[in-house]
Design a protein around this motif. Structure first.
Motif, PDB file in Angstrom:
ATOM      1  N   LEU A  27      -2.434  19.285  30.323  1.00  0.00           N
ATOM      2  CA  LEU A  27      -3.407  18.839  31.414  1.00  0.00           C
ATOM      3  C   LEU A  27      -4.885  19.583  31.145  1.00  0.00           C
ATOM      4  O   LEU A  27      -4.961  20.700  30.977  1.00  0.00           O
ATOM      5  N   LEU A  28      -5.663  18.748  31.419  1.00  0.00           N
ATOM      6  CA  LEU A  28      -7.120  19.248  31.508  1.00  0.00           C
ATOM      7  C   LEU A  28      -7.562  19.295  33.035  1.00  0.00           C
ATOM      8  O   LEU A  28      -7.510  18.207  33.582  1.00  0.00           O
ATOM      9  N   VAL A  29      -7.968  20.436  33.509  1.00  0.00           N
ATOM     10  CA  VAL A  29      -8.253  20.557  35.030  1.00  0.00           C
ATOM     11  C   VAL A  29      -9.586  21.186  35.058  1.00  0.00           C
ATOM     12  O   VAL A  29      -9.879  22.199  34.447  1.00  0.00           O
ATOM     13  N   LYS A  30     -10.483  20.500  35.971  1.00  0.00           N
ATOM     14  CA  LYS A  30     -11.999  21.093  36.027  1.00  0.00           C
ATOM     15  C   LYS A  30     -11.955  21.791  37.504  1.00  0.00           C
ATOM     16  O   LYS A  30     -11.467  21.292  38.470  1.00  0.00           O
ATOM     17  N   ASN A  31     -12.724  22.799  37.463  1.00  0.00           N
ATOM     18  CA  ASN A  31     -12.824  23.715  38.708  1.00  0.00           C
ATOM     19  C   ASN A  31     -14.140  22.975  39.207  1.00  0.00           C
ATOM     20  O   ASN A  31     -15.194  23.322  38.879  1.00  0.00           O
ATOM     21  N   THR A  32     -13.873  21.968  40.345  1.00  0.00           N
ATOM     22  CA  THR A  32     -15.024  21.371  40.876  1.00  0.00           C
ATOM     23  C   THR A  32     -15.524  22.123  42.223  1.00  0.00           C
ATOM     24  O   THR A  32     -16.368  21.614  42.845  1.00  0.00           O
ATOM     25  N   GLY A  33     -14.999  23.227  42.259  1.00  0.00           N
ATOM     26  CA  GLY A  33     -15.520  23.960  43.713  1.00  0.00           C
ATOM     27  C   GLY A  33     -16.725  24.930  43.410  1.00  0.00           C
ATOM     28  O   GLY A  33     -17.284  24.803  42.399  1.00  0.00           O
ATOM     29  N   ASN A  34     -16.896  25.650  44.498  1.00  0.00           N
ATOM     30  CA  ASN A  34     -18.051  26.567  44.418  1.00  0.00           C
ATOM     31  C   ASN A  34     -17.735  28.014  44.442  1.00  0.00           C
ATOM     32  O   ASN A  34     -18.452  28.960  44.709  1.00  0.00           O
ATOM     33  N   ARG A  35     -16.596  28.480  43.778  1.00  0.00           N
ATOM     34  CA  ARG A  35     -16.069  29.683  43.481  1.00  0.00           C
ATOM     35  C   ARG A  35     -15.349  29.831  42.003  1.00  0.00           C
ATOM     36  O   ARG A  35     -14.471  28.644  41.827  1.00  0.00           O
ATOM     37  N   PRO A  36     -15.468  30.934  41.488  1.00  0.00           N
ATOM     38  CA  PRO A  36     -14.390  31.031  40.213  1.00  0.00           C
ATOM     39  C   PRO A  36     -13.201  31.351  40.620  1.00  0.00           C
ATOM     40  O   PRO A  36     -12.709  31.930  41.856  1.00  0.00           O
ATOM     41  N   ILE A  37     -12.239  30.860  39.737  1.00  0.00           N
ATOM     42  CA  ILE A  37     -10.806  31.184  39.869  1.00  0.00           C
ATOM     43  C   ILE A  37     -10.068  32.025  38.602  1.00  0.00           C
ATOM     44  O   ILE A  37     -10.651  31.704  37.638  1.00  0.00           O
ATOM     45  N   ASP A  46      -6.790  12.045  30.834  1.00  0.00           N
ATOM     46  CA  ASP A  46      -6.802  10.536  30.867  1.00  0.00           C
ATOM     47  C   ASP A  46      -5.516  10.030  31.030  1.00  0.00           C
ATOM     48  O   ASP A  46      -4.578   9.920  30.127  1.00  0.00           O
ATOM     49  N   ALA A  47      -5.079   9.460  32.261  1.00  0.00           N
ATOM     50  CA  ALA A  47      -3.868   9.010  32.446  1.00  0.00           C
ATOM     51  C   ALA A  47      -3.467   7.949  31.500  1.00  0.00           C
ATOM     52  O   ALA A  47      -2.308   7.097  31.270  1.00  0.00           O
ATOM     53  N   GLY A  48      -4.480   6.928  31.215  1.00  0.00           N
ATOM     54  CA  GLY A  48      -4.029   5.800  30.515  1.00  0.00           C
ATOM     55  C   GLY A  48      -3.905   6.284  29.058  1.00  0.00           C
ATOM     56  O   GLY A  48      -3.907   5.414  28.086  1.00  0.00           O
ATOM     57  N   SER A  49      -4.255   7.664  28.613  1.00  0.00           N
ATOM     58  CA  SER A  49      -3.864   7.890  27.186  1.00  0.00           C
ATOM     59  C   SER A  49      -2.570   8.821  27.171  1.00  0.00           C
ATOM     60  O   SER A  49      -2.736  10.233  27.038  1.00  0.00           O
ATOM     61  N   PRO A  50      -1.459   8.447  27.407  1.00  0.00           N
ATOM     62  CA  PRO A  50      -0.293   9.532  27.526  1.00  0.00           C
ATOM     63  C   PRO A  50      -0.208  10.544  26.511  1.00  0.00           C
ATOM     64  O   PRO A  50       0.596  11.433  26.467  1.00  0.00           O
ATOM     65  N   ASP A  51      -0.619  10.101  25.183  1.00  0.00           N
ATOM     66  CA  ASP A  51      -0.313  10.817  24.047  1.00  0.00           C
ATOM     67  C   ASP A  51      -1.279  12.131  24.168  1.00  0.00           C
ATOM     68  O   ASP A  51      -1.208  13.196  23.344  1.00  0.00           O
ATOM     69  N   SER A  52      -2.449  12.117  24.914  1.00  0.00           N
ATOM     70  CA  SER A  52      -3.012  13.354  25.095  1.00  0.00           C
ATOM     71  C   SER A  52      -2.547  14.130  26.265  1.00  0.00           C
ATOM     72  O   SER A  52      -2.831  15.309  26.318  1.00  0.00           O
ATOM     73  N   ILE A  53      -1.630  13.659  26.929  1.00  0.00           N
ATOM     74  CA  ILE A  53      -0.787  14.525  28.117  1.00  0.00           C
ATOM     75  C   ILE A  53       0.501  15.129  27.525  1.00  0.00           C
ATOM     76  O   ILE A  53       0.820  16.000  27.761  1.00  0.00           O
ATOM     77  N   TYR A  54       1.105  14.353  26.860  1.00  0.00           N
ATOM     78  CA  TYR A  54       2.451  14.450  26.498  1.00  0.00           C
ATOM     79  C   TYR A  54       2.645  14.595  24.879  1.00  0.00           C
ATOM     80  O   TYR A  54       2.309  13.426  24.320  1.00  0.00           O
ATOM     81  N   SER A  55       3.341  15.431  24.165  1.00  0.00           N
ATOM     82  CA  SER A  55       3.633  15.294  22.723  1.00  0.00           C
ATOM     83  C   SER A  55       5.069  16.141  22.669  1.00  0.00           C
ATOM     84  O   SER A  55       5.326  16.884  23.548  1.00  0.00           O
ATOM     85  N   THR A  56       5.611  15.746  21.550  1.00  0.00           N
ATOM     86  CA  THR A  56       6.868  16.412  21.221  1.00  0.00           C
ATOM     87  C   THR A  56       6.639  17.005  19.785  1.00  0.00           C
ATOM     88  O   THR A  56       5.944  16.458  18.832  1.00  0.00           O
ATOM     89  N   ASP A  57       7.155  18.210  19.462  1.00  0.00           N
ATOM     90  CA  ASP A  57       7.114  18.813  18.112  1.00  0.00           C
ATOM     91  C   ASP A  57       8.372  18.309  17.309  1.00  0.00           C
ATOM     92  O   ASP A  57       8.877  17.428  17.793  1.00  0.00           O
ATOM     93  N   GLU A  58       8.263  18.848  16.131  1.00  0.00           N
ATOM     94  CA  GLU A  58       9.276  18.180  14.967  1.00  0.00           C
ATOM     95  C   GLU A  58      10.753  18.466  15.652  1.00  0.00           C
ATOM     96  O   GLU A  58      11.675  17.769  15.113  1.00  0.00           O
TER      97      GLU A  58
END
Length: 157
Positions: free
Chosen positions: A77-87, A57-69
């Motif tokens: 990044l969450l990426v979905k395989n929307t094709g017809n073949r396993p990768i 979700d690009a509207g929720s940058p906290d779910s994309i980027y974080s920093t540690d202490e």
């Protein structure tokens, strides 16, 4: 009269020898081209059957980027395989660019099938990489074979 028949016979044998040589060369070249086209066709079929979508979700940058202490930045990044073949996640076919910079050391985890390197059709992977980012606009691109998807997101200061 016999000398004409002998010379015609010699020319005929020479012509047959040349024809056999040409036919052999053409057969080898045509077979080589056929194998090449078959391999290229398989490669194109894999590219056509492979497709991905970044579903973070690009509207929720906290779910994309974080920093540690320690202040080390991490992009997820969450990426979905929307094709017809396993990768296969360990095949080297997956590239990630953050703001145009190639990312090494990407941690790829198949969600729901932890420990697996097979990214099945319709399933999602979590890609995590260490990359410090400043506030502002950013772009993450994931490429699998010749298919790619790009996510643009903004980090507040």
């Amino acid at each position: 009269m016999a000398s004409v028949s002998v010379s015609h016979l010699i020319i005929f044998i020479a012509a047959l020898t040349v024809a056999v040589g040409v036919a052999t060369t053409l057969t080898v070249n045509v077979e080589s081209m056929s194998v090449s086209l078959d391999e290229r066709g398989d490669s194109v079929a894999q590219d056509i059957e492979t497709d991905i979508s970044i579903i973070s979700d690009a509207g929720s940058p906290d779910s994309i980027y974080s920093t540690d202490e320690d202040g080390n930045g991490e992009v997820t990044l969450l990426v979905k395989n929307t094709g017809n073949r396993p990768i296969h996640t360990d095949s080297g076919d997956i590239d990630v660019l953050i703001n145009g910079q190639y990312q090494n050391g990407i941690d790829i985890e198949v969600i729901g099938n932890e420990g697996s390197t097979l990214w099945a059709e319709g399933s999602v992977v979590r890609m995590t990489m260490n990359e410090p980012l400043d506030a502002g606009d950013h772009r993450a691109t994931v490429r699998v074979r010749s298919n790619e998807d790009t996510l643009r997101f903004y980090l507040d200061g």
